[in-house]
Scaffold this motif. Sequence first.
Motif, mmCIF file in Angstrom:
data_model
loop_
_atom_site.group_PDB
_atom_site.id
_atom_site.type_symbol
_atom_site.label_atom_id
_atom_site.label_comp_id
_atom_site.label_asym_id
_atom_site.label_seq_id
_atom_site.Cartn_x
_atom_site.Cartn_y
_atom_site.Cartn_z
ATOM 1 N N ARG A 103 5.389 -13.877 25.951
ATOM 2 C CA ARG A 103 5.520 -12.463 25.589
ATOM 3 C C ARG A 103 5.972 -11.647 26.804
ATOM 4 O O ARG A 103 5.925 -12.116 27.932
ATOM 5 N N TRP A 104 6.399 -10.414 26.529
ATOM 6 C CA TRP A 104 6.992 -9.564 27.547
ATOM 7 C C TRP A 104 6.033 -9.306 28.708
ATOM 8 O O TRP A 104 6.383 -9.476 29.867
ATOM 9 N N PHE A 105 4.799 -8.866 28.415
ATOM 10 C CA PHE A 105 3.882 -8.488 29.487
ATOM 11 C C PHE A 105 3.539 -9.649 30.424
ATOM 12 O O PHE A 105 3.624 -9.493 31.654
ATOM 13 N N PRO A 106 3.138 -10.815 29.918
ATOM 14 C CA PRO A 106 2.857 -11.922 30.848
ATOM 15 C C PRO A 106 4.073 -12.299 31.700
ATOM 16 O O PRO A 106 3.926 -12.616 32.879
ATOM 17 N N ALA A 107 5.258 -12.236 31.100
ATOM 18 C CA ALA A 107 6.462 -12.559 31.873
ATOM 19 C C ALA A 107 6.664 -11.555 32.996
ATOM 20 O O ALA A 107 6.986 -11.932 34.134
ATOM 21 N N TRP A 109 4.308 -9.619 34.349
ATOM 22 C CA TRP A 109 3.178 -9.704 35.262
ATOM 23 C C TRP A 109 3.337 -10.887 36.226
ATOM 24 O O TRP A 109 3.215 -10.736 37.438
ATOM 25 N N GLU A 110 3.596 -12.061 35.667
ATOM 26 C CA GLU A 110 3.707 -13.252 36.510
ATOM 27 C C GLU A 110 4.995 -13.241 37.325
ATOM 28 O O GLU A 110 4.994 -13.566 38.514
ATOM 29 N N GLY A 162 8.821 -23.908 36.456
ATOM 30 C CA GLY A 162 7.677 -24.814 36.391
ATOM 31 C C GLY A 162 6.367 -24.158 35.994
ATOM 32 O O GLY A 162 5.431 -24.856 35.611
ATOM 33 N N TRP A 163 6.283 -22.829 36.069
ATOM 34 C CA TRP A 163 4.998 -22.170 35.821
ATOM 35 C C TRP A 163 5.091 -21.080 34.768
ATOM 36 O O TRP A 163 4.458 -21.177 33.722
ATOM 37 N N VAL A 164 5.895 -20.062 34.999
ATOM 38 C CA VAL A 164 5.897 -18.892 34.124
ATOM 39 C C VAL A 164 6.478 -19.202 32.750
ATOM 40 O O VAL A 164 5.894 -18.851 31.726
ATOM 41 N N PHE A 165 7.623 -19.868 32.699
ATOM 42 C CA PHE A 165 8.309 -20.081 31.429
ATOM 43 C C PHE A 165 8.250 -21.515 30.943
ATOM 44 O O PHE A 165 9.017 -21.909 30.079
#
Length: 166
Positions: A103-107, A109-110, A162-165
């Motif tokens: 989702r937009w916010f986690p992307a 934020w991270e 490797g982490w966010v997406f």
Amino acid sequence: MDDVITYGDGRGEPAPVRDDPDGSYPWIGGRTGSRRLRGDGVTAQFIRFVLVGGSSNIVYALVFLLLHSRGALAANVAGVVVSTALANELHRRLTFHASARVRWFPAQWEGGGLALVGLALSTLSLALLDFWLPSVGGLVQAVAVVAVSAFVGVLRFLALRGWVFS
């Protein structure tokens, strides 16, 4: 039907597509190349990452130059915030095809957390540039920060992939 090229006269009939097995006519093989670029392999993702990163660096440089009269550090922060938000969203949608899973916010934020590392390094580079060459202009400062951003970009690609997406 997306993979079929049709005539432009509205008939909807497939246009002839020639094969080019030996690669002697690179313009004929363009469809295969664009299909590969839209794929999810690491090479396709990296090419899209570079294109998005280059575009967001242009946005960064424009914001930096527009706000440079308010101070290099303020212009740097504004440029990083605007270009990072744009890049994170483009990476989510285009580079990693992750809009359905992330989702937009986690992307934001991270990805934004990773950008803080870039902000620290670009701020450090501006401070060092100001220390060594105090009379240097905004264009040289923008080029220095973009060079640092390119280095950070490679690290960012690895972390985003490797982490966010993932």
